[in-house]
Design an enzyme around this catalytic site. Structure first.
Site, PDB file in Angstrom:
ATOM      1  N   GLY A 231       0.695  -1.334   0.062  1.00  0.00           N
ATOM      2  CA  GLY A 231       0.067   0.085  -0.064  1.00  0.00           C
ATOM      3  C   GLY A 231       0.871   1.290   0.026  1.00  0.00           C
ATOM      4  CG  PHE A 232       4.379   1.408  -0.713  1.00  0.00           C
ATOM      5  CD1 PHE A 232       5.169   0.722   0.154  1.00  0.00           C
ATOM      6  CD2 PHE A 232       4.175   0.645  -1.789  1.00  0.00           C
ATOM      7  CE1 PHE A 232       5.741  -0.616  -0.213  1.00  0.00           C
ATOM      8  CE2 PHE A 232       4.943  -0.472  -2.200  1.00  0.00           C
ATOM      9  CZ  PHE A 232       5.521  -1.189  -1.197  1.00  0.00           C
ATOM     10  CD  GLU A 659       5.993   5.873   7.563  1.00  0.00           C
ATOM     11  OE1 GLU A 659       5.386   6.378   6.641  1.00  0.00           O
ATOM     12  OE2 GLU A 659       6.268   6.009   9.004  1.00  0.00           O
TER      13      GLU A 659
END
Length: 701
Positions: A231-232, A659
């Site tokens: 998805g990011f 992240e």
């Protein structure tokens, strides 16, 4: 918590399903009497739809309906105007969905969609971020987690007096998520209740938004996401295809599936906004910062309030008595940007860490030493102590493992050859969040436990990590714990984003396990035949103001080769050293860190969302035009986590690791290119054209 399962290198529980193809993603779901929807995109950048001609499409065999502004049911407005599909004739960007065709097969639907006639009245439009610096910009609204701007001391006075000054502009292009799994939705209605299979990073949030759109009780909406193929950030909130599937299912009275094409993802799934960033640094001759100014310009659409906030990480990164960070944005007739892995930190730290490298050169200091001299035990912005800040350890350990002390000798050895060699470094950071979540844990009385929570696994290994956390909290073996996620029918959970999934969901699971153990203890005897269940909600726990500044930190090192004749850059080796708290599972954490570094390599060398400057749509709309790093491009990558625990961030001592791998990678590579060639490239990607067109100005320190 005992320490028998947390920290164990376990394989993902769903690994066999995924590698054998047995795992069913949203697009794989088949329901009886399933129909399919295809969309009609707008062909203008700004204006309004004046007429829809569906007759030719409706005449085709197998077409069930054409939905548009003239027959779409009323939808309530949400904070995201893009979700109010077909509610207004206005067109805000090229590619906006203006109609949809529902048919018996996806092929029929797509072919019929091409025959729907749309008439427009076009208006003048603006699509270039360049005008942001020409007076069209405005400050965004207050940020979701922090103020838009901040100022400490007198930056201008400090800069004017500083013995060493750096001022430069840095640019980053749009970036697209291009997750392996395209956005897809299957929706059906039964007795006024809506069930949705969706590619979502947050089933609970998607449920609430859909319920509001259709004006029904959230208890009558169920969102299922068993497996999500990446998805990011693009799947953090519902997209237009989710609403169209639900509207179409209501119109035809049967289940409807919508799967966006790869080209449509560049418009509807969101993207990372391009940025123009100005950084000014003032320092003493010893490299200690006296003033920092970071101002960022970015774009958004007329229907979105999203802001990237690239200057935000500069507030906490290095100590300086005089600091300012400001954000400006311009509303354009373009698709809406959205969150993308490490929003803010990713483009912002490229600019800051490139500028820090320039400062090191100006002060004739080693870039690692410069960063160490400007380290701080306290958050420069809030004044609070960091829960943990082991940036210095990451820098020193990374330098030792990477052979940093030999970098000038290595460069000199290759200076006369065709391949110039250089090494670069950059620091990394991401903030740490915990969002309220609920979890339930049940025991059957025979030694087996089941955890239920409406979390979702987007490829991070959440099922496995939550099982390890629960096992230690229950004082049992991990093979005694089952985990059920990916369904809004389970206890409400926060989204998978901002490196918060493990800390948010894990905290709720720990508290539910503690409650279950207490309940078993109170029972004073065997567990009832029907089993025993306990739930926990972390809302009250997280309402207490933080006493610490909570961030993860890291240092990334890159070695590059640059072909002196062609300008081609290769990255044969990268190293990242990270301080991310207690590592729940070394296998899945390493996967996240290495994956982030590969994504950062891709950002540095090849990714660029090319915008058509006439109509504002993206010319690079598929993977043949939008280049990403592949296996052949990936170098030797090492990801190391230092020994650290942070119980202010979570009861497991863990921080988020999803992240931080991408943050700093591009800057480390750009700094290595400068070290190899003397060419300071301030815009991404670092392609052959930029290498050849940038003049050399001396080698880096």
């Amino acid at each position: 918590m005992t320490r028998t399962s947390v920290g164990a290198a376990l394989h993902r529980r769903e690994a066999r399903e995924k590698v054998t193809g047995a795992a069913h993603y949203t697009g794989d779901v088949i329901l009886p009497h399933l129909a399919y929807a295809a969309v009609v995109p707008a062909e203008i950048a700004r204006g309004r739809v004046t007429a829809v001609r569906p007759e030719e499409a409706l005449a085709r065999r197998g077409v069930l309906a054409v939905i548009h502004g003239g027959n779409c049911p009323h939808l309530n407005r949400t904070g995201n105007a893009d979700l109010a599909v077909f509610q207004s004739p206005s067109v805000g960007y090229r590619g906006q969905f203006v109609a949809a065709v529902v048919a018996e097969s996806p092929q029929i639907a797509h072919e019929a969609a091409r025959t729907v006639g749309i008439e427009y009245a076009a208006d003048p439009h603006r699509v270039s971020l360049d005008i942001a610096c020409d007076g069209f910009h405005q400050p965004p609204d207050h940020g979701p987690f922090f103020p838009t701007d901040c100022s400490h001391g007198d930056v201008e006075a400090a800069l004017s007096r500083a013995p060493v000054r750096i001022e430069a502009m840095y640019t980053t292009p749009p970036y697209h998520h291009h997750a392996l799994e395209p956005h897809a939705t299957i929706a059906y209605w039964h007795d006024g209740a809506l069930t949705v299979y969706d590619t979502t990073q947050g089933p609970s949030g998607t449920r609430d938004i859909l319920a509001h759109l259709f004006g029904i009780d959230p208890a009558r909406v169920r969102v299922i996401a068993r497996h999500v193929g990446g998805g990011f950030g693009s799947k953090a909130a519902p997209r237009a295809q989710s609403v169209i599937a639900a509207v179409a299912a209501l119109a035809v009275g049967r289940p409807v599936k919508t799967v966006l094409t790869r080209e449509q993802l560049s418009v509807i799934a969101g993207y990372r906004t391009p940025t123009i960033q100005r950084i000014r640094l003032g320092a003493g001759a010893d490299g200690r910062l006296l003033a920092v100014s970071h101002v960022s310009f970015e774009q958004t659409s007329l229907t979105s309030d999203h802001c990237e906030y690239p200057a935000a990480p500069t507030r906490i990164m290095y100590a300086a008595p005089n600091r300012e960070t400001r954000h400006w944005r311009v509303r354009l007739h373009v698709p809406s940007p959205t969150w993308m892995r490490a929003p803010g930190e990713c483009p912002g730290m490229f600019a800051l860490e490139s500028a820090m490298d320039e400062l090191a050169c100006a002060c004739s200091l080693d870039p690692v030493e410069l960063r160490l001299r400007n380290d701080s035990a306290y958050d420069p912005h809030s004044g609070r102590p960091f829960s943990t800040r082991n940036l210095a350890i990451c820098l020193r350990l990374g330098a030792e493992r990477f052979g940093w002390a030999d970098r000038d000798r290595v460069r000199a050895e290759h200076a006369g050859g065709r391949l110039r060699v250089g090494m670069g470094v950059a620091a990394s950071t991401v903030p740490q969040y915990r969002f309220p979540s609920r979890a339930a844990v049940r025991t059957d009385g025979h030694g087996h436990y089941t955890v239920r929570i409406a979390a979702v696994d987007i490829g991070t290994g959440a099922r496995t990590a939550l099982a390890q956390i629960a096992a230690d909290a229950l004082h049992v073996g991990v093979d005694q714990v089952g985990v059920e996620i990916g369904d809004s029918a389970y206890p409400e959970a926060s989204w998978a984003g901002r490196s918060s999934g493990t800390t948010s969901w894990g905290t709720a699971v720990v508290r539910a396990c503690e409650a279950l153990r207490a309940a078993v203890g109170r029972s004073g005897g065997p567990v009832p035949e029907g089993g025993l269940e306990a739930t926990a909600d972390t809302l009250e726990e997280l309402s207490v103001p933080r006493a610490h500044s909570q961030h993860a930190f890291g240092a990334q090192f890159a070695r590059v080769t640059v072909d002196a004749s062609t300008g081609e850059i290769r990255v044969p080796r990268m190293l990242g050293v990270f301080a991310v708290g207690r590592v729940i599972n070394p296998v899945t954490v390493r996967s996240q860190l290495v994956g982030g570094m590969v994504m950062g390599l891709s950002m540095a060398l090849c990714e660029e969302g090319a915008i058509d400057r006439t109509y504002g749509h993206f010319q690079s709309r598929d993977l043949s035009a939008y280049h990403v790093a592949t296996f052949a491009d990936a170098p030797e990558i090492e990801a190391v986590c230092i020994d650290e625990e942070d119980f202010h961030t979570s009861p497991m001592g863990a921080k988020g690791a999803g992240e931080i791998g991408i943050v700093g990678t591009a800057a480390a590579i750009a700094n290595a290119v400068h070290h190899a060639t003397g060419r300071r490239i301030r815009g991404l990607p670092l392609d052959v054209r930029r290498v050849r067109e940038t003049p050399a100005a001396g080698h880096g320190t």
